[in-house]
Scaffold this motif. Sequence first.
Motif, PDB file in Angstrom:
ATOM      1  N   GLY A  63       0.803  -1.059  -0.066  1.00  0.00           N
ATOM      2  CA  GLY A  63       0.143  -0.231  -0.227  1.00  0.00           C
ATOM      3  C   GLY A  63       0.710   1.724   0.025  1.00  0.00           C
ATOM      4  O   GLY A  63       0.371   2.467  -0.503  1.00  0.00           O
ATOM      5  N   THR A  64       2.061   0.980   0.304  1.00  0.00           N
ATOM      6  CA  THR A  64       3.146   2.234   0.328  1.00  0.00           C
ATOM      7  C   THR A  64       2.953   2.416  -1.257  1.00  0.00           C
ATOM      8  O   THR A  64       3.606   2.301  -1.770  1.00  0.00           O
ATOM      9  N   GLN A  65       3.377   3.987  -1.847  1.00  0.00           N
ATOM     10  CA  GLN A  65       3.604   4.295  -2.877  1.00  0.00           C
ATOM     11  C   GLN A  65       4.675   4.728  -3.127  1.00  0.00           C
ATOM     12  O   GLN A  65       5.234   4.758  -4.918  1.00  0.00           O
ATOM     13  N   LYS A  66       5.537   5.491  -2.434  1.00  0.00           N
ATOM     14  CA  LYS A  66       7.162   5.780  -2.339  1.00  0.00           C
ATOM     15  C   LYS A  66       7.225   4.714  -1.653  1.00  0.00           C
ATOM     16  O   LYS A  66       7.873   4.761  -0.640  1.00  0.00           O
ATOM     17  N   LEU A  67       9.057   3.825  -1.980  1.00  0.00           N
ATOM     18  CA  LEU A  67       9.606   3.231  -0.976  1.00  0.00           C
ATOM     19  C   LEU A  67      11.275   2.868  -1.463  1.00  0.00           C
ATOM     20  O   LEU A  67      11.737   2.722  -2.176  1.00  0.00           O
ATOM     21  N   LEU A  68      11.897   3.174  -0.383  1.00  0.00           N
ATOM     22  CA  LEU A  68      13.354   4.078  -0.683  1.00  0.00           C
ATOM     23  C   LEU A  68      13.688   2.769   0.824  1.00  0.00           C
ATOM     24  O   LEU A  68      13.812   2.998   1.676  1.00  0.00           O
ATOM     25  N   VAL A 125       2.797  -9.379  -8.942  1.00  0.00           N
ATOM     26  CA  VAL A 125       2.148 -10.171  -9.188  1.00  0.00           C
ATOM     27  C   VAL A 125       0.416 -10.121  -9.031  1.00  0.00           C
ATOM     28  O   VAL A 125      -0.050 -11.407  -9.230  1.00  0.00           O
ATOM     29  N   THR A 126       0.180  -9.661  -7.970  1.00  0.00           N
ATOM     30  CA  THR A 126      -0.549  -9.290  -7.406  1.00  0.00           C
ATOM     31  C   THR A 126      -0.768  -7.926  -7.047  1.00  0.00           C
ATOM     32  O   THR A 126      -2.310  -7.585  -7.126  1.00  0.00           O
ATOM     33  N   ASP A 127      -0.470  -7.360  -8.441  1.00  0.00           N
ATOM     34  CA  ASP A 127      -0.944  -6.306  -9.308  1.00  0.00           C
ATOM     35  C   ASP A 127      -1.202  -5.146  -7.519  1.00  0.00           C
ATOM     36  O   ASP A 127      -2.354  -4.011  -8.230  1.00  0.00           O
ATOM     37  N   ARG A 128      -0.322  -5.079  -6.910  1.00  0.00           N
ATOM     38  CA  ARG A 128      -0.241  -4.457  -5.957  1.00  0.00           C
ATOM     39  C   ARG A 128       1.672  -3.724  -5.784  1.00  0.00           C
ATOM     40  O   ARG A 128       1.856  -3.411  -4.509  1.00  0.00           O
ATOM     41  N   ALA A 129       1.927  -3.810  -7.029  1.00  0.00           N
ATOM     42  CA  ALA A 129       3.290  -3.664  -7.269  1.00  0.00           C
ATOM     43  C   ALA A 129       3.519  -1.746  -6.630  1.00  0.00           C
ATOM     44  O   ALA A 129       2.810  -0.538  -6.589  1.00  0.00           O
ATOM     45  N   ILE A 130       4.706  -1.421  -6.093  1.00  0.00           N
ATOM     46  CA  ILE A 130       5.055   0.023  -5.180  1.00  0.00           C
ATOM     47  C   ILE A 130       4.990   0.968  -6.351  1.00  0.00           C
ATOM     48  O   ILE A 130       6.574   0.643  -7.376  1.00  0.00           O
ATOM     49  N   PRO A 131       4.236   1.536  -6.768  1.00  0.00           N
ATOM     50  CA  PRO A 131       5.131   2.689  -8.031  1.00  0.00           C
ATOM     51  C   PRO A 131       6.689   3.500  -8.193  1.00  0.00           C
ATOM     52  O   PRO A 131       6.351   2.987  -9.242  1.00  0.00           O
ATOM     53  N   ASN A 132       6.657   3.635  -6.550  1.00  0.00           N
ATOM     54  CA  ASN A 132       8.409   4.078  -6.565  1.00  0.00           C
ATOM     55  C   ASN A 132       9.264   3.447  -6.140  1.00  0.00           C
ATOM     56  O   ASN A 132       8.533   3.321  -4.857  1.00  0.00           O
ATOM     57  N   VAL A 133      10.240   2.237  -6.545  1.00  0.00           N
ATOM     58  CA  VAL A 133      10.749   2.099  -5.536  1.00  0.00           C
ATOM     59  C   VAL A 133      12.341   2.615  -5.597  1.00  0.00           C
ATOM     60  O   VAL A 133      13.024   2.111  -7.065  1.00  0.00           O
ATOM     61  N   VAL A 134      13.032   2.898  -4.930  1.00  0.00           N
ATOM     62  CA  VAL A 134      13.985   3.178  -5.604  1.00  0.00           C
ATOM     63  C   VAL A 134      14.963   2.621  -3.909  1.00  0.00           C
ATOM     64  O   VAL A 134      15.011   2.130  -2.840  1.00  0.00           O
ATOM     65  N   VAL A 135      16.296   1.541  -4.083  1.00  0.00           N
ATOM     66  CA  VAL A 135      17.645   1.253  -3.146  1.00  0.00           C
ATOM     67  C   VAL A 135      18.804   2.057  -3.451  1.00  0.00           C
ATOM     68  O   VAL A 135      19.027   2.095  -4.678  1.00  0.00           O
ATOM     69  N   LEU A 136      19.000   2.262  -2.860  1.00  0.00           N
ATOM     70  CA  LEU A 136      19.763   2.948  -1.953  1.00  0.00           C
ATOM     71  C   LEU A 136      21.212   2.435  -1.469  1.00  0.00           C
ATOM     72  O   LEU A 136      20.412   2.017  -0.250  1.00  0.00           O
ATOM     73  N   GLY A 137      22.423   2.255  -1.162  1.00  0.00           N
ATOM     74  CA  GLY A 137      23.274   1.077  -0.358  1.00  0.00           C
ATOM     75  C   GLY A 137      24.807   1.568  -0.925  1.00  0.00           C
ATOM     76  O   GLY A 137      25.077   2.610  -1.946  1.00  0.00           O
ATOM     77  N   MET A 138      25.175   1.238   0.021  1.00  0.00           N
ATOM     78  CA  MET A 138      27.254   1.058   0.163  1.00  0.00           C
ATOM     79  C   MET A 138      27.448  -0.039   0.379  1.00  0.00           C
ATOM     80  O   MET A 138      26.779  -0.703   0.959  1.00  0.00           O
ATOM     81  N   GLN A 139      28.485  -0.176  -0.786  1.00  0.00           N
ATOM     82  CA  GLN A 139      29.119  -1.611  -0.735  1.00  0.00           C
ATOM     83  C   GLN A 139      30.370  -1.766   0.538  1.00  0.00           C
ATOM     84  O   GLN A 139      30.649  -0.476   0.963  1.00  0.00           O
ATOM     85  N   PRO A 140      30.134  -2.369   0.891  1.00  0.00           N
ATOM     86  CA  PRO A 140      30.413  -2.031   2.635  1.00  0.00           C
ATOM     87  C   PRO A 140      32.534  -3.075   2.928  1.00  0.00           C
ATOM     88  O   PRO A 140      32.610  -3.349   1.919  1.00  0.00           O
ATOM     89  N   TYR A 141      32.616  -2.176   4.209  1.00  0.00           N
ATOM     90  CA  TYR A 141      34.138  -2.229   4.318  1.00  0.00           C
ATOM     91  C   TYR A 141      34.466  -3.571   4.316  1.00  0.00           C
ATOM     92  O   TYR A 141      35.485  -4.337   4.583  1.00  0.00           O
ATOM     93  N   GLU A 142      33.721  -4.328   5.528  1.00  0.00           N
ATOM     94  CA  GLU A 142      33.568  -5.221   6.743  1.00  0.00           C
ATOM     95  C   GLU A 142      32.368  -6.243   7.069  1.00  0.00           C
ATOM     96  O   GLU A 142      31.937  -5.686   7.215  1.00  0.00           O
TER      97      GLU A 142
END
Length: 177
Positions: free
Chosen positions: A65-70, A116-133
Amino acid sequence: MSVIDDQLVAVAPVTVLGIGNIILRDEGFGVRAVEYLEEHFHFPHDVRLLDGGTLGPELLHFVTGTQKLLILDAVAGDAPAGTVYRFEDDAVMAHFQEKMSSHEIGIQDVLAWLTVTDRAIPNVVVLGMQPYEVAAGLALSSEMAAALPAFAHRAVEELIRWGIVPVERPQKSRRSA
């Protein structure tokens, strides 16, 4: 209303989801980033900051149900440690094909189920960082900890692109004795 609908929790239009395993040092970076955001910024009432930890499929109840997922996460790629990654649209699912840990399997399943259930979140962004350890330990590596404020500001920039403007909280200054 289906059985699954009855089990859903109230969801904000915008969700910032930190995922990762905090007992594996830098692997918990997404969770630590959400903690940093909660401590340093005030968000409008229609934004929910969520520590998703390693919940996996259980996250369905919190994001349907969320419209924007970060999504904030540690990202294992081919780049040097400390590299910031940003994925959106089709690149999000492609990113989760390269799994770093079990929680990423869970979020991939959640996003696929919503699609697949027609509930896709319209805006999804993944922000990440390559780990050191990535090793046993509760604290981020010193390099990831040092990168956390700049990364959090990148997350805020993503929210601003969506029209959400968090307000930086005044930090208490330390008084000298």
